[in-house]
Design a protein around this motif. Sequence first.
Motif, short mmCIF file in Angstrom:
data_model
loop_
_atom_site.label_atom_id
_atom_site.label_comp_id
_atom_site.label_asym_id
_atom_site.label_seq_id
_atom_site.Cartn_x
_atom_site.Cartn_y
_atom_site.Cartn_z
N SER A 167 22.19 -21.58 5.50
CA SER A 167 21.57 -21.54 6.93
C SER A 167 20.64 -20.13 6.87
O SER A 167 21.26 -18.89 6.72
N ASP A 168 19.68 -20.27 7.52
CA ASP A 168 18.78 -19.15 7.69
C ASP A 168 18.11 -19.33 9.04
O ASP A 168 17.14 -19.76 9.17
N ASP A 169 18.48 -18.56 10.27
CA ASP A 169 18.07 -18.73 11.62
C ASP A 169 16.97 -17.81 11.88
O ASP A 169 16.27 -17.62 13.02
N VAL A 170 16.54 -16.81 10.86
CA VAL A 170 15.64 -15.80 11.04
C VAL A 170 14.24 -16.37 11.16
O VAL A 170 13.35 -15.86 11.88
N ASN A 171 13.91 -17.33 10.31
CA ASN A 171 12.62 -17.67 9.93
C ASN A 171 12.08 -19.02 10.65
O ASN A 171 11.36 -19.65 10.17
N VAL A 172 13.04 -19.61 11.74
CA VAL A 172 12.76 -20.80 12.29
C VAL A 172 12.49 -20.60 13.93
O VAL A 172 13.61 -19.83 14.52
N ALA A 173 11.59 -20.93 14.50
CA ALA A 173 11.34 -20.95 16.12
C ALA A 173 10.38 -22.03 16.28
O ALA A 173 9.54 -22.51 15.60
N THR A 174 10.70 -22.40 17.52
CA THR A 174 9.52 -23.48 17.99
C THR A 174 8.19 -22.87 18.35
O THR A 174 8.16 -22.04 19.29
N ARG A 175 7.10 -23.56 17.90
CA ARG A 175 5.76 -23.04 18.29
C ARG A 175 5.23 -23.78 19.25
O ARG A 175 4.11 -23.35 19.81
N ARG A 176 5.79 -24.93 19.84
CA ARG A 176 5.16 -25.57 21.06
C ARG A 176 6.10 -25.16 22.21
O ARG A 176 7.29 -25.26 22.23
N TRP A 177 5.35 -24.75 23.14
CA TRP A 177 5.81 -24.27 24.59
C TRP A 177 5.45 -24.90 25.62
O TRP A 177 4.17 -25.39 25.67
N LEU A 178 6.00 -25.22 26.50
CA LEU A 178 5.67 -25.95 27.83
C LEU A 178 5.02 -24.64 28.75
O LEU A 178 5.71 -23.60 28.84
N MET A 179 4.03 -24.90 29.16
CA MET A 179 3.17 -24.01 29.95
C MET A 179 3.05 -24.39 31.41
O MET A 179 3.26 -25.26 31.66
N LYS A 180 2.59 -23.43 32.08
CA LYS A 180 2.05 -23.75 33.54
C LYS A 180 1.11 -24.59 33.65
O LYS A 180 0.20 -24.43 32.72
N GLU A 181 1.14 -25.30 34.80
CA GLU A 181 0.02 -26.26 34.81
C GLU A 181 -1.37 -25.81 34.88
O GLU A 181 -1.62 -24.58 35.48
N GLY A 182 -2.25 -26.42 34.04
CA GLY A 182 -3.63 -26.06 34.27
C GLY A 182 -4.04 -25.04 33.24
O GLY A 182 -5.25 -24.53 33.17
N VAL A 183 -3.19 -24.52 32.27
CA VAL A 183 -3.55 -23.31 31.22
C VAL A 183 -3.56 -23.60 29.93
O VAL A 183 -3.76 -23.13 28.85
N SER A 184 -2.69 -25.06 29.52
CA SER A 184 -2.87 -25.45 28.17
C SER A 184 -4.21 -25.71 27.61
O SER A 184 -5.00 -26.31 28.48
N PRO A 185 -4.65 -25.70 26.45
CA PRO A 185 -5.76 -25.91 25.83
C PRO A 185 -6.02 -27.57 26.09
O PRO A 185 -4.99 -28.20 25.65
N THR A 186 -7.41 -28.06 26.50
CA THR A 186 -7.51 -29.54 26.81
C THR A 186 -8.41 -29.89 25.51
O THR A 186 -9.11 -29.25 24.92
N ASN A 187 -8.47 -31.12 25.22
CA ASN A 187 -9.16 -31.57 24.10
C ASN A 187 -9.77 -33.04 24.77
O ASN A 187 -9.20 -34.11 24.82
N ARG A 188 -11.36 -32.69 24.72
CA ARG A 188 -12.08 -34.15 25.36
C ARG A 188 -11.74 -35.30 24.45
O ARG A 188 -11.76 -36.50 25.02
N PHE A 189 -11.57 -35.27 23.29
CA PHE A 189 -11.43 -36.32 22.53
C PHE A 189 -10.09 -36.32 21.81
O PHE A 189 -9.94 -37.26 20.79
N GLY A 190 -9.04 -35.78 22.26
CA GLY A 190 -7.83 -36.04 21.62
C GLY A 190 -6.78 -37.00 22.40
O GLY A 190 -5.91 -37.27 21.88
N GLY A 191 -7.37 -37.82 23.32
CA GLY A 191 -6.61 -39.09 23.83
C GLY A 191 -5.53 -38.56 24.82
O GLY A 191 -4.68 -39.53 25.08
N THR A 192 -5.50 -37.33 25.12
CA THR A 192 -4.29 -37.00 26.07
C THR A 192 -4.81 -36.46 27.27
O THR A 192 -6.19 -36.06 27.53
N LYS A 193 -4.08 -36.35 28.56
CA LYS A 193 -4.61 -35.80 29.74
C LYS A 193 -3.63 -34.85 30.30
O LYS A 193 -2.47 -35.05 30.07
N ASN A 194 -4.05 -33.88 31.04
CA ASN A 194 -3.20 -32.82 31.82
C ASN A 194 -2.11 -32.18 30.76
O ASN A 194 -1.06 -32.29 31.15
#
Length: 478
Positions: A167-194
């Motif tokens: 085991s090595d827990d030093v070099n693993v961390a989650t890179r996706r974070w929940l952000m406050k509404e309206g601040v995450s990057p959007t992608n016009r052609f990504g097929g997602t909303k909000n």
Amino acid sequence: MLLRTRLICTTVVLMMIFGFALSTRAEAPVFKAGAARVDATPQHLPVIVNGSMLERMVEEVNDPLHVRAVVMDDGKTKIAMVLVDSCMMPRDLLDQAKQMASSQTGIPTANILVSATHCHSAPSVISVLGSRTDERYVAFLPGRISKAIEQANENLQPAQIGFAMGSDDVNVATRRWLMKEGVSPTNRFGGTKNDRARMHPGYNNPDAIRETGLEDPDIPVISLQTKEGKQIAFMSAYSMHYAGAPNISADYFGLFAGIIEDKLPSGDERRPTVAMIANGTSGDTWLADYKRNERRKFDRFTVADDVSVAALKAFETIEYHQWLPLHMVEKELEVAVRFPSADEIKDAQDYVAPWITTRKPKTTEEVYAMETLILSKMPRTRMITLQAIKIGTLGIGAIPNEVFAETGLNIKKYSPFDMTYTISLANGAFGYIAPPEQHALGGYTTWRARSSCLSIYAEPLIKYELIELLEKAKGVAK
């Protein structure tokens, strides 16, 4: 006379029993293993490198690329496990390499697992996002993969095998974070909303709320040695995305292998130790822990050092077996694709029209507009290959996707084996498979493209089918 007759009969019976015991012992299966390492550094420069949003041309080599192969034989079943220093590889290229190797070795293609390390500094053999393929390297790589398998098969020798979990827990961390509404990057052609999820929010970001996933610090280790205790191969895996280099490089994966090979030499110049570390389930995992107040120092060298120390610590605990049963099963699975709508296709066509004939895409939005058009001309389903391997009480699952750590942890939880791990980007590359609840949050790993095009419910389907395949692998050979 009667006593003499009884003595003769008893002697004959004893001789028959003793002879049968000797015969049984002589026919006991012998476990064998062989390994090989073949150079796969591009022979022509510059080369196209993928792994980023936009295409890169690279003219220098930091360190060599390799194909590493291990062949195991329990006397009844022979399997090959192969690791390639590559970002990702398409199924058709790997099918070609497997067929070439099978024709030379007799190993069934269904008993060959080939995966990519997911280093981000290797020549491109698959068109993804803004990158094309490097056609010279596409033609070069299958032969190197086949050669490694052939050489590993030629190097088969009586062996002992053991495994453990580090085991090595030093070099693993989650890179996706929940952000406050309206601040995450959007992608016009990504097929997602909000979108609410963001990759790499940075340290001390007041808009970051929490991590969206889990981490898996496990480091499985499989050791193969001669009967006399000389190292043949050292196989491992770790669920951290990558730690890269500016030019052609095997990244931390290659450095890890080099450290192990130096510390555990085989003592045989003709058959040196072959070490490898596969990409576990790291689709949402990197090594920067954004819960910290400040950035820690890291690079591919520190990661290789940390992970090799943890792996070698587990290695010291291994108990060896003179023989273990092998079994490998494979399944073809048809998975639906998230297909762009007619309106989305029309919007993308209008957007790219002014520049599509004169230049390549330059921005994320332009890349995803192109991806929308490319996907619109592709089939609405994908045929993917899943594999499960039994090595005694160890189970290994192989998935041709970038798999989230949460998915890998669930596979371990419900696996029938005492010890289990999963290898990503094996036998093809069909993009991220975010769990359905992650799709609801949007963000890069869910944006629709060839790098993330399977249906929202692909992850639970693939997870279920792989656990069932592990059950099958365990139950066939007792």
